[in-house]
Design a protein around this motif. Structure first.
Motif, short mmCIF file in Angstrom:
data_model
loop_
_atom_site.label_atom_id
_atom_site.label_comp_id
_atom_site.label_asym_id
_atom_site.label_seq_id
_atom_site.Cartn_x
_atom_site.Cartn_y
_atom_site.Cartn_z
N GLU A 88 80.80 53.90 -6.06
CA GLU A 88 81.26 53.45 -4.74
C GLU A 88 82.12 54.50 -4.03
O GLU A 88 83.16 54.18 -3.46
CB GLU A 88 82.00 52.12 -4.86
CG GLU A 88 81.10 50.99 -5.32
CD GLU A 88 81.79 49.64 -5.37
OE1 GLU A 88 82.52 49.31 -4.41
OE2 GLU A 88 81.59 48.91 -6.35
N ALA A 107 85.61 54.32 -5.71
CA ALA A 107 86.33 53.06 -5.91
C ALA A 107 86.57 52.76 -7.38
O ALA A 107 87.55 52.09 -7.74
CB ALA A 107 85.57 51.90 -5.27
N ARG A 151 91.77 44.18 -4.70
CA ARG A 151 90.34 44.36 -4.48
C ARG A 151 89.69 43.11 -3.91
O ARG A 151 88.83 43.19 -3.03
CB ARG A 151 89.64 44.78 -5.79
CG ARG A 151 90.13 46.10 -6.35
CD ARG A 151 89.15 46.70 -7.36
NE ARG A 151 88.78 45.81 -8.41
CZ ARG A 151 89.40 45.72 -9.59
NH1 ARG A 151 90.47 46.48 -9.84
NH2 ARG A 151 88.96 44.91 -10.53
N HIS A 173 90.59 42.87 -0.23
CA HIS A 173 89.79 43.84 0.53
C HIS A 173 88.36 43.37 0.66
O HIS A 173 87.73 43.53 1.72
CB HIS A 173 89.83 45.21 -0.17
CG HIS A 173 91.15 45.89 -0.09
ND1 HIS A 173 91.40 47.11 -0.68
CD2 HIS A 173 92.31 45.53 0.53
CE1 HIS A 173 92.65 47.47 -0.44
NE2 HIS A 173 93.21 46.54 0.28
N ARG A 174 87.83 42.78 -0.41
CA ARG A 174 86.45 42.30 -0.39
C ARG A 174 86.24 41.25 0.69
O ARG A 174 85.24 41.27 1.41
CB ARG A 174 86.09 41.72 -1.76
CG ARG A 174 84.64 41.30 -1.91
CD ARG A 174 83.77 42.51 -1.91
NE ARG A 174 82.37 42.18 -2.07
CZ ARG A 174 81.38 43.04 -1.92
NH1 ARG A 174 81.65 44.29 -1.62
NH2 ARG A 174 80.14 42.67 -2.06
N GLY A 230 84.62 47.62 -4.25
CA GLY A 230 85.56 48.38 -3.43
C GLY A 230 85.13 48.62 -2.01
O GLY A 230 85.96 48.68 -1.10
N ASP A 231 83.83 48.80 -1.78
CA ASP A 231 83.37 49.03 -0.42
C ASP A 231 82.24 48.07 -0.09
O ASP A 231 81.82 47.26 -0.92
CB ASP A 231 82.95 50.49 -0.22
CG ASP A 231 81.61 50.85 -0.87
OD1 ASP A 231 80.97 49.97 -1.50
OD2 ASP A 231 81.18 52.01 -0.75
N HIS A 267 78.87 53.21 4.63
CA HIS A 267 79.86 52.56 3.79
C HIS A 267 81.13 52.25 4.58
O HIS A 267 81.62 53.10 5.33
CB HIS A 267 80.24 53.45 2.60
CG HIS A 267 79.09 53.79 1.71
ND1 HIS A 267 78.81 53.10 0.56
CD2 HIS A 267 78.15 54.77 1.80
CE1 HIS A 267 77.75 53.62 -0.03
NE2 HIS A 267 77.33 54.64 0.70
N SER A 305 85.15 50.76 3.87
CA SER A 305 86.15 50.41 2.86
C SER A 305 87.51 50.23 3.52
O SER A 305 87.78 50.81 4.57
CB SER A 305 86.23 51.49 1.77
OG SER A 305 86.76 52.70 2.31
#
Length: 267
Positions: free
Chosen positions: A78, A81, A103, A106-107, A135-136, A175, A177
Motif C-alpha cells: 500500500e 502503509a 487505521r 482513517h478507513r 491504509g489507503d 491512491h 490516503s
C-alpha cells in the motif's frame, strides 16, 4: 537528469549492490501476471546473496503470498502503509504506519470519500482489491476498465487532494490516503529496523526498480534506481525519474536487471 541505458551503469557501483527493492505491478509482474522468468530471476538473485524486498501499491492482504510463495525477504504494501517479513524462526512479523484504532478511523474517512468520488466520476470506482487494504483506498484507473485519459486522471487526483487526502498514482490505480506514508519512508524503516542497514549504506548498496508515478519517492531517494522500459509511458506524470532504464518492459525488465547484476558477480 535524463535516464541512461542500463549498460551505462558503472561496474564499480554495480558490484556494491547487496539488495534489490522492486515494485510489483508492471515491474516484477507482466500485465497482471507473474512469469516463470521473473520468479526464476528472483531465485537467482537469492542464490547470489542479494536481499529481495517487494515495494508495492498492492494491498496489505497480498503480502502473505508474495512473502511466502514468491519468497521475498520482506514485502512493503500500500505504498508504505504496512510491511511484513519472517523472523529467524519463520514467524511472520509486521509493522504499520499507525495503530489499529487510527487505521480504522482513517478507513472510514476514505470509505466516505469513495461516495464523493462516485458522484464526480461514476466510472472511477474503488479497485477490486479495496477491501484488502488497511491504509489507503485505491481507485481503478486502468486495471479492470480502459485506461482513463490523462486529463481525467489529473482531475481525479485533484479531487482527492481537494478533500484533504494524499494522492499518488500507479499504472493501474489512483491512491488516496489520510497519512503521508510512502514507499520510500517505509523502505528506509524496514531496511534499518529489520535488516540493520542504515540509509547511508542503502543508498550505496540497494537498487530500486519500478515503472510509474507511485515509485517517484523511491527514484528520488535511491541513487541506484532503474526503470523497466514501460516507464516511458508515464514519465510526464512525475519528475523524479530513475537513473537508468532497461531495454525490456514489465517483468522481462526485472529479469534484465537481475541478469545484469549477476553478470558482474560471475565475472
Amino acid at each position: 537528469m535524463s535516464m541512461q541505458a542500463l549498460s551505462s551503469w558503472p561496474a564499480e557501483q554495480r558490484r556494491q549492490v547487496r539488495g534489490i527493492l522492486t515494485d510489483i505491478d508492471d515491474t516484477f509482474s507482466s500485465h497482471g501476471k507473474l512469469t516463470v522468468a521473473a520468479l526464476a530471476a528472483l531465485e537467482r538473485a537469492k542464490n547470489a546473496g542479494l536481499r529481495r524486498i517487494a515495494v508495492t501499491g498492492r494491498p496489505t492482504y497480498w503480502t502473505l503470498p508474495l512473502l511466502r510463495l514468491c519468497d521475498f525477504d520482506a514485502v512493503i504494501a500500500e505504498n508504505g502503509a504496512s510491511a511484513f517479513w519472517l523472523d529467524k524462526d519463520g514467524r511472520q512479523q509486521a509493522m504499520y504506519y499507525a495503530d489499529a484504532q487510527t487505521r480504522l478511523q482513517h478507513r472510514q474517512r476514505l470509505l466516505d470519500f469513495a461516495d464523493i468520488m462516485r458522484q464526480h466520476f461514476p466510472d472511477v470506482l474503488p479497485a477490486a482489491d479495496a477491501a484488502q487494504r488497511i491504509g489507503d483506498l485505491a481507485f481503478d484507473i486502468a486495471e479492470n476498465i480502459p485506461a482513463i485519459p490523462l486529463t481525467q486522471l489529473n482531475e481525479v487526483v485533484a479531487l482527492i487532494r481537494e478533500h484533504g487526502f494524499h494522492a499518488t498514482t500507479s499504472s493501474i490505480h489512483a491512491h488516496a490516503s489520510v497519512a503521508p506514508f510512502s514507499k520510500q519512508s517505509m523502505s528506509q524503516r524496514v531496511l534499518h529496523e529489520v535488516f540493520g542497514v542504515s540509509d547511508e549504506a542503502a543508498k550505496k548498496t540497494y537498487v530500486f526498480i519500478g515503472d510509474s508515478a507511485n515509485d517517484a519517492s523511491m527514484f528520488a531517494h535511491y541513487p541506484l534506481s532503474v526503470g523497466v522500459a514501460n516507464i516511458r509511458n508515464y514519465l510526464d506524470r512525475f519528475e523524479a525519474h530513475p537513473a537508468y532504464v532497461c531495454r525490456a518492459e514489465y517483468g522481462a525488465g526485472f529479469v534484465e536487471l537481475v541478469d545484469f547484476l549477476l553478470k558482474d558477480k560471475n565475472e
